[in-house]
Design an enzyme around this catalytic site. Structure first.
Site, PDB file in Angstrom:
ATOM      1  N   ASN A 195      -1.410 -62.741 -24.121  1.00  0.00           N
ATOM      2  CA  ASN A 195      -1.473 -61.359 -24.591  1.00  0.00           C
ATOM      3  C   ASN A 195      -2.107 -61.339 -25.974  1.00  0.00           C
ATOM      4  O   ASN A 195      -1.419 -61.464 -27.001  1.00  0.00           O
ATOM      5  CB  ASN A 195      -0.070 -60.745 -24.607  1.00  0.00           C
ATOM      6  CG  ASN A 195       0.464 -60.512 -23.212  1.00  0.00           C
ATOM      7  OD1 ASN A 195       0.083 -59.556 -22.542  1.00  0.00           O
ATOM      8  ND2 ASN A 195       1.328 -61.409 -22.764  1.00  0.00           N
ATOM      9  N   GLU A 196      -3.409 -61.208 -25.992  1.00  0.00           N
ATOM     10  CA  GLU A 196      -4.187 -61.285 -27.215  1.00  0.00           C
ATOM     11  C   GLU A 196      -3.997 -60.028 -28.061  1.00  0.00           C
ATOM     12  O   GLU A 196      -3.397 -59.043 -27.617  1.00  0.00           O
ATOM     13  CB  GLU A 196      -5.672 -61.468 -26.861  1.00  0.00           C
ATOM     14  CG  GLU A 196      -5.975 -62.711 -26.043  1.00  0.00           C
ATOM     15  CD  GLU A 196      -5.858 -64.010 -26.838  1.00  0.00           C
ATOM     16  OE1 GLU A 196      -5.258 -64.009 -27.934  1.00  0.00           O
ATOM     17  OE2 GLU A 196      -6.379 -65.036 -26.366  1.00  0.00           O
TER      18      GLU A 196
END
Length: 665
Positions: free
Chosen positions: A179-180
């Site tokens: 989850n950037e």
């Protein structure tokens, strides 16, 4: 004992409990419970115990335990401890259901870099989790099918009753799973484009950044937050800045790990290194009353000097009061305190005449260039002091050589064949052609053939010799230990074994060295420095035990070859810990500062230049920093000198820093 030892050596601190839990409520800055462990091993054992407690409680109730599992280097210790519990203590995983967090896209499940393969090799092949209970996102599906696969993955988690316990790592961009930055708590399992920093960090696993996939499938932040309990584990100084952001900053889209603050049962498990940037560790006087030990007082004075922009001896009472250090001033007094700290630091600035002279020295270099990058100035000083120096290159560094360098060297050998061996059989050119053909057929991220690995090692070896020749040494001073743990052909290494330890022990016994220089920067992106440190630590302990029982010339058994009794009756060698391309010792932690002139720094840079395969563009430069290694060394040494000057200490052009110990911490 040489004069410098009295001011530079440091007594080991009194052991503390394996971990301390101080929830954020007690600090006012930490927004989630954080447990700090003394070392990664203690952290791994505690996390494994948490898993065991859940698994056994669920089994006793006739229920399944649903685990969320991560990949990467950090959780390997947890998996190893769980495997040990299974084998030695009978921990039963037959009631366990697992869901892995993510996988690269595209990625074949059998690829070296696949998380499917990672989980098999590091966990599932060694425990009795039923194969049908194992779930890992697929990275080998057509892109048109990934959305449906992600939705089905969510349904499978729900059908299992949700995750009871989820283990997480954290990336240096702050991602959990993949989850950037930009992710939100509403996100579910999905395809995501990887951040540049994430791809740079993964480059070592794929041999080059260009081979790292640009996408991945990952559980979303919302999926993660649905777990009933979450434990995020982080180790190493390179994780310290992002750990501080994750636990001290408000939830935000730039650091997805901050969303764990929204969970009612989430905890961070971090080792001392990963906790080093937390306010309670770095500047505890800003959060609570502290016990003003000499080390704490010294750290506070140095911090205050930087905060105010004043030299230490120019600080006044008002500076202390304005920065919440009333009790420190009350306990010691401004003048006495500042003079004591200043004099302590001044005594740690050591010039060449106070360094070891005509002593036996081993410089342990994990990679073939760490010696000159990290301590080139010290190495040259030791040579000038007529020390008997052995530079021990612990690994061959072959995975960090570009294929093009192999082609260039083979072309040279082919062209020089008539000069080097004019009467030799004409099979050399055929051999060169075969090796070049193998390189042409090599697939991205594929392991090199044995011949190519050897050639890459020889490239690194010749560069290492050329570098120490700049320092006044020769090939006879270089030892290429070629330790077995490194020779996998992959970035992932084998565990340190007795063969690795024995190689180091043999060198200690042969040389009888009284000074050892060891890489103490345990945050290199490959993990090689940590593993080399472990091998040296084990060997030094065994060596010290042998020295303590050896009789150097009395009526008992003779001392082993190369060993001698030291003048201070302490048989152990003095260990000098240096740091490399990734960071330098903090001013308050260093025991020795070695000033360097411009000419000495230029000589160090010239030696680093000799590592041509790492010049201009290194294969594994690490994320965040595009500078070449010689630039990092130059800037780091110059910054240390500037920091000392700002504190009011004598000005110098550059400086290297070291920590000295009798026992490796």
């Amino acid at each position: 004992m040489p004069a410098f030892v009295g001011t530079a050596s440091r007594a080991l601190p009194t052991p503390e409990p394996s971990f301390t839990r101080q929830p954020w409520r007690d600090h006012g800055v930490e927004r989630v419970p954080v447990l700090i462990f003394d070392d990664p091993g203690a952290l791994a054992k505690q996390a494994a115990r948490q898993v065991r407690t859940l698994v056994e409680a669920k089994a006793a109730a006739g229920d399944t335990a649903v685990l969320g599992l991560p990949t990467g280097s950090t959780p390997i210790g947890v998996y190893q401890e769980l495997i040990r519990m299974h084998r030695e203590e009978g921990l039963d995983f037959s009631n366990v259901v697992t869901f892995n967090i993510d996988e690269y896209v595209p990625m074949d499940p059998d690829s070296l870099q696949s998380y499917h393969r990672f989980m098999r090799e590091n966990f599932f092949d060694h425990v009795n989790v039923p194969p049908d209970n194992v779930h890992i996102p697929r990275g080998d599906l057509p892109e048109s099918e990934i959305e449906a696969h992600a939705a089905e993955y969510e349904r499978l988690i729900q059908r299992a009753g949700g995750m009871d316990l989820l283990l997480l790592g954290i990336g240096r961009s702050g991602h959990i799973g993949f989850n950037e930055p930009g992710s939100t708590p509403d996100d579910r399992t999905r395809l995501i484009v990887l951040d540049e920093i994430t791809r740079k960090d993964a480059a070592s696993d794929f041999f080059e950044e260009r081979y790292v996939p640009r996408e991945a499938i990952t559980m979303g932040v919302g999926t993660i937050l649905d777990a009933r309990e979450i434990i995020l584990i982080a180790t190493g100084e390179h994780k310290a800045p992002i750990v501080r952001q994750a636990v001290e900053e408000a939830p935000n889209q730039q650091v997805s790990a901050t969303y764990l603050q929204l969970h009612s049962n989430a905890s961070f498990y971090v080792d001392r290194a990963a906790a080093s940037e937390l306010t309670r560790e770095k500047t505890p006087w800003l959060t609570r009353r502290v016990e003003w030990t000499p080390d704490a007082a010294k750290r506070a004075v140095i911090w205050l000097s930087r905060e105010t922009g004043k030299a230490i001896l120019r600080l006044d009472a008002g500076d202390f009061h304005r920065h919440h250090l009333h009790d420190l001033v009350h306990a010691h007094g401004v003048d006495t305190l500042c003079q004591t700290v200043f004099e302590d630091l001044r005594q740690r600035v050591i010039y060449r005449d106070r360094l070891p002279s005509k002593e036996k020295v081993i410089v342990f270099s994990p990679h073939p260039d760490d010696d000159v990058i990290s301590m080139g100035g010290m190495l040259h000083a030791l040579v000038r002091n007529q020390c008997d120096v052995t530079v021990a290159y612990m690994t061959n560094g072959s995975v960090a050589v570009f294929d093009q360098d192999v082609r260039r060297h083979l072309q040279f050998v082919g062209m020089a064949h008539d000069v080097l061996a004019p009467a030799a059989e004409d099979g050399l050119q055929d051999r060169i052609t075969t090796i070049l053909r193998d390189l042409d057929k090599k697939k991205p991220a594929q392991v090199d053939t044995g011949d190519v690995q050897k050639i890459k090692a020889f490239i690194r070896y010749t560069e290492a010799i050329a570098a120490i020749e700049v320092m006044g040494l020769g090939a006879e001073h270089a030892r290429f230990l070629d330790m077995p743990f490194y020779k996998t052909g992959r970035v992932k290494k084998a565990p340190i074994g007795q063969a690795d330890v024995q190689i180091v022990l043999d060198l200690l016994e042969e040389t009888g060295a009284t000074h050892l220089f060891v890489a103490g920067d345990l945050s290199d992106p490959h993990g090689t420095h940590r593993m080399c440190y472990s091998a040296i630590d084990q060997a030094v302990r065994r060596y010290g035990e042998g020295l303590a029982t050896a009789d150097p010339g009395g009526d008992g058994a003779p001392a082993k070859k190369g060993r001698r009794k030291k003048a201070d009756d302490d048989p152990r060698p003095l260990v000098w810990l240096y740091r490399g391309a990734w960071q330098e010792w903090e001013i308050d932690r260093a025991d020795v500062f070695l000033p360097l002139s411009k000419a000495e720094l230029d000589l160090k840079i010239e030696a680093i230049y000799k590592h041509e395969s790492q010049k201009d563009r290194a294969l594994f430069p690490g994320a965040y920093d595009d500078r070449e290694f010689w630039e990092r060394a130059r800037d780091r040494n110059a910054e240390t000198a500037r920091a000392l000057d700002a504190l009011g200490l004598p000005e110098c052009y550059a400086a290297e820093a070291f920590v000295t110990v009798r026992e490796m911490p």
